[in-house]
Design an enzyme around this catalytic site. Structure first.
Site, PDB file in Angstrom:
ATOM      1  N   HIS A 246      -4.922  23.620 -18.703  1.00 16.13           N
ATOM      2  CA  HIS A 246      -3.132  24.265 -18.433  1.00 16.13           C
ATOM      3  C   HIS A 246      -3.827  22.098 -17.335  1.00 16.13           C
ATOM      4  CE1 HIS A 246      -1.458  23.857 -14.609  1.00 16.13           C
ATOM      5  NE2 HIS A 246       0.050  23.859 -15.235  1.00 16.13           N
TER       6      HIS A 246
ATOM      7  N   GLY B 106      17.840  23.460 -13.770  1.00 12.92           N
ATOM      8  CA  GLY B 106      18.993  22.879 -14.738  1.00 12.92           C
ATOM      9  C   GLY B 106      17.776  22.037 -16.279  1.00 12.92           C
ATOM     10  N   GLY B 107      16.298  21.918 -16.105  1.00  8.15           N
ATOM     11  CA  GLY B 107      15.798  22.171 -17.063  1.00  8.15           C
ATOM     12  C   GLY B 107      16.413  22.326 -18.190  1.00  8.15           C
TER      13      GLY B 107
ATOM     14  N   ARG C 171       2.313  14.786 -11.611  1.00  7.11           N
ATOM     15  CA  ARG C 171       3.558  14.172 -11.313  1.00  7.11           C
ATOM     16  C   ARG C 171       3.898  12.804 -10.082  1.00  7.11           C
ATOM     17  NH1 ARG C 171       2.999  20.422 -10.714  1.00  7.11           N
ATOM     18  NH2 ARG C 171       3.294  20.769  -8.200  1.00  7.11           N
TER      19      ARG C 171
ATOM     20  N   SER D 167       3.247  18.319 -18.169  1.00  6.42           N
ATOM     21  CA  SER D 167       2.737  19.404 -18.577  1.00  6.42           C
ATOM     22  C   SER D 167       2.135  19.377 -19.253  1.00  6.42           C
ATOM     23  CB  SER D 167       3.800  20.067 -17.395  1.00  6.42           C
ATOM     24  OG  SER D 167       4.778  20.066 -18.126  1.00  6.42           O
TER      25      SER D 167
ATOM     26  N   GLU E  99      13.458  24.991 -23.704  1.00  8.71           N
ATOM     27  CA  GLU E  99      12.806  25.012 -24.131  1.00  8.71           C
ATOM     28  C   GLU E  99      10.907  24.372 -23.825  1.00  8.71           C
ATOM     29  OE1 GLU E  99      12.105  26.969 -27.446  1.00  8.71           O
ATOM     30  OE2 GLU E  99      14.478  27.724 -26.869  1.00  8.71           O
ATOM     31  N   SER E 100      11.522  23.702 -23.259  1.00 13.14           N
ATOM     32  CA  SER E 100      10.154  22.428 -22.687  1.00 13.14           C
ATOM     33  C   SER E 100      10.121  23.446 -21.203  1.00 13.14           C
ATOM     34  CB  SER E 100      10.879  21.613 -22.164  1.00 13.14           C
ATOM     35  OG  SER E 100      11.431  20.897 -22.898  1.00 13.14           O
TER      36      SER E 100
ATOM     37  N   ASN F  81      -0.619  19.607 -15.331  1.00 15.50           N
ATOM     38  CA  ASN F  81       0.386  18.742 -14.666  1.00 15.50           C
ATOM     39  C   ASN F  81      -0.014  17.936 -13.720  1.00 15.50           C
ATOM     40  OD1 ASN F  81       2.574  18.209 -12.702  1.00 15.50           O
ATOM     41  ND2 ASN F  81       3.609  19.788 -14.653  1.00 15.50           N
TER      42      ASN F  81
END
Length: 393
Positions: A203, A351-352, A207, A189, A355-356, A205
């Site tokens: 932007h 739960g990533g 996946r 991303s 900061e990312s 992303n």
């Protein structure tokens, strides 16, 4: 208002700790109320699970995951744990990592000053990621490209933040109520916020998401968010992606452009976040190799679709009022990402690395009470397009 011939002049006081608000006072008057409100909104989304049987499982997933930051020298060659280099997971990771490096190189060349800082992290038994962030550049105020390769389990409720077809997948998997959902995901991303109001934000992303051998999908897209309209720029951006889509299916561009418009909608404002692009999700209607190649070509199209627009405008002069309008639109961008963005919500629930997840937020934004552009102005012209999107190709 005098034009600012130096693109950095109006944005040089930008700071990650500064927000601007109110139609009175200085351009960068600080305020924290908006982010406090967004924090409440995000917390409310998480707290809706507390009345469900799996609240404890969700809590352990969201806050109990241990991640370890790595130095640049420790970045592993492979983040995922699949030992087969020909597996779709390994191929997807390799493709996304190559795209990350290629795009970073192109952006550094265009910026001419700043370099991307690489931070890697890992979670034992789950995978890891590589974040590359450029800050305080000559052209870009902030640019970040984040790679995540993760495997684990999540509560069934969390799947609804990852896909609109969660119910369909759960039914196919025959999972019992309360049984966790296995998943693996490889995702790249990116958000880029230029200094110059005539240079649009971009932007993307891309996946690959898999629950088991029979339940998987590709997703992603690229979109553009200008604050001033240049018809030729929009024709170039949309036309470049239409050519890619048309190679695989003549209906792809029309379908994915409409999907993007409907998905990237700031519902409480009745506005789109930008002027479109393409977006697809739950794409699994043909073989994996074909969809892999389509996603790869879309990713490789980021630079030719976006960078020529930046090169065209990065030296344009702008006024303080034009910078003010840019910051107001940055506020809209932050609203969408913190309240509606599926990747942000899923990252927080799964739960990533925080900061990312919040890398997409602009360093500086502005909110003005009851602000509407004056009719007949360039600001009003593009504002009407945010409210009533149209085609450019």
């Amino acid at each position: 208002m005098n034009a600012l011939s130096n693109p950095q002049q109006a944005g040089s006081v930008a700071s990650s700790s500064v927000l601007a608000s109110s139609s009175q006072g200085s351009l960068f008057a600080p305020v924290g109320a908006f982010f406090a409100g967004c924090a409440v909104a995000v917390a409310a989304l998480a707290l809706r699970f507390t009345s469900k049987p799996q609240a404890a499982d969700f809590t352990s997933l969201a806050v109990g995951v241990v991640t370890e930051d790595l130095t640049g020298e420790e970045i592993p060659e492979v983040l995922g744990d699949n030992p087969d280099p020909n597996s779709i997971e390994r191929r997807m990771e390799a493709m996304l990592r190559a795209g990350q490096l290629k795009i970073c190189q192109a952006i550094e060349e265009s910026d001419g000053k700043a370099k991307f800082r690489a931070d890697a992290w890992k979670s034992p038994g789950r995978g890891g990621g590589i974040s590359r962030v450029l800050a305080d550049g000559k052209v870009w105020e902030k640019a970040g490209i984040n790679l995540s390769v993760l495997r684990g389990q999540m509560p069934q409720e969390a799947l609804y933040a990852a896909t609109e077809k969660a119910g369909h997948y759960l039914k196919r998997m025959n999972l019992k109520p309360g049984e966790p959902v296995p998943f693996s995901v490889a995702s790249l991303s990116c958000v880029m916020h230029p200094r110059n109001p005539h240079c649009p934000t971009m932007h993307f992303n891309y996946r690959y998401f898999e629950l088991d051998a029979d339940n998987w999908w590709f997703a992603g897209g690229t979109d553009i968010t200008p604050v001033y309209l240049d018809e030729e720029d929009m024709k170039h951006f949309h036309g470049t992606y239409k050519k890619v889509c048309d190679k695989y299916d003549k209906d792809f561009y029309r379908t994915f452009k409409k999907w993007r418009t409907n998905t990237f909608l700031i519902k409480h404002r009745g506005e789109t976040r930008g002027l479109g692009g393409i977006f697809f999700d739950d794409l699994n209607d043909r073989d994996k190799d074909t969809l892999f190649k389509f996603a790869e070509e879309c990713l490789n199209t980021v630079v030719p679709a976006y960078v020529p627009i930046i090169e065209k405008h990065k030296a344009d002069s702008f006024t303080e009022e034009q910078k003010r309008w840019q910051l107001i639109r940055r506020g809209r961008y932050a609203e969408f990402n913190l309240i509606y963005d599926r990747g942000t919500i899923f990252g927080l629930k799964a739960g990533g690395r925080i900061e990312s997840i919040l890398m997409t937020i602009p360093e500086v934004a502005r909110w003005e009470y009851l602000h509407e552009p004056e009719p007949g102005t360039e600001e009003h012209k593009i504002w009407q397009l945010f409210k009533n999107p149209r085609d450019f190709v």
